[in-house]
Design an enzyme around this catalytic site. Structure first.
Site: not given
Ligand code: IPE
Ligand code: IPE
Ligand code: MG
Length: 229
Positions: A15, A20, A62-63, A183, A196
């Site tokens: 994440d 970044w 969910e993504n 989470r 862990e």
């Molecule tokens: C979790 O990250 C999913 C991946 C890293 C692929 P998210 O950015 O989607 O999680 P939430 O929405 O902050 O819980």
């Molecule tokens: C995790 O990075 C990768 C995916 C969920 C695809 P994010 O895209 O969630 O990055 P943040 O959490 O918005 O920084």
């Molecule tokens: Mg994220």
């Protein structure tokens, strides 16, 4: 490090790619590109360290459902590119790949790339990269329950685990989440029962091999009791 204290299976919730990129005034897409580069680097490092399974959370259910189309399309573009070049290199070094998640709804060519990679994967690999895409722990459990219902009869832990996407892969010993959130976001919901957990504030593209080693050192110092006194 004492090999006995090395996790067999590490899961990584990668994440922080978006934040970044934002910090650098770049589009989120570019954050994902740097994230994908780092993922390949970490896979090579984990393999060299003697870890047997590395599960990377690339895209959650969910993504896929909730992110803008161009971001998702960008991620598919990266998968097309990385599977034909970098992941192939991993195989050339005797590694395997396993895909977990509901890939049936992905673009046809992406499904083919993922399935071909899995088919080309050696039977007995010394290291396996488990690629979680359109993965959701809840969907995985529901899917397994439906399979069990179709089959009839009852299930126990062993037979149920075999119906999960991860069938045959041992439970994760250590789950690392980068990017500061504490989470699991639907990652390995069933399998994480005794994992862990390690949380790092570092955004994933900056999560270096040295940061990964810090998590391994932290893990090595933990006492896992599994309910024992
Ligand atoms: C979790 O990250 C999913 C991946 C890293 C692929 P998210 O950015 O989607 O999680 P939430 O929405 O902050 O819980
Ligand atoms: C995790 O990075 C990768 C995916 C969920 C695809 P994010 O895209 O969630 O990055 P943040 O959490 O918005 O920084
Ligand atoms: Mg994220």
């Amino acid at each position: 490090m004492d090999k006995g204290k090395l996790p067999l299976h590490v899961g990584v919730i990668m994440d922080g790619n978006g934040r970044w990129a934002k910090k650098r005034l770049m589009p989120r897409k570019l954050g994902h590109k740097y994230g994908m580069d780092r993922m390949i680097g970490l896979a090579e490092h984990a393999k060299k360290s003697g870890i047997k399974y590395l599960t990377v959370y690339v895209m959650s259910t969910e993504n896929l459902a909730r992110r803008p189309e161009d971001e998702i399309e960008g991620l598919f573009g990266l998968i097309r590119k990385y599977f034909t070049v970098n992941v192939k290199k991993l195989f050339d070094c005797g590694s395997g790949i396993k895909i977990i998640g509901d890939i049936s709804v992905l673009p046809k060519d992406v499904i083919k790339i993922l399935e071909d990679a899995e088919k080309a994967s050696p039977e007995k690999a010394e290291f396996t990269l488990v690629f979680a895409i359109n993965y959701g722990g809840r969907r995985e459990i529901i899917n397994a329950v439906n399979k069990a219902l179709l089959r009839g009869g009852s299930v126990d832990e062993n037979s149920f685990e075999a119906l999960l996407y991860t069938g045959g892969v041992p439970d994760p010993d250590l789950i690392i989440r980068t990017g500061g959130e504490m989470r699991l976001s639907n990652f390995l919901t069933y399998q994480s029962a005794y994992a862990e957990l390690y949380f790092s504030d570092v955004l994933f593209p900056d999560f270096s091999d040295a940061e990964f080693d810090k998590a391994l050192t932290d893990f090595a110092a933990r006492e896992r009791r599994f309910g024992r006194a």
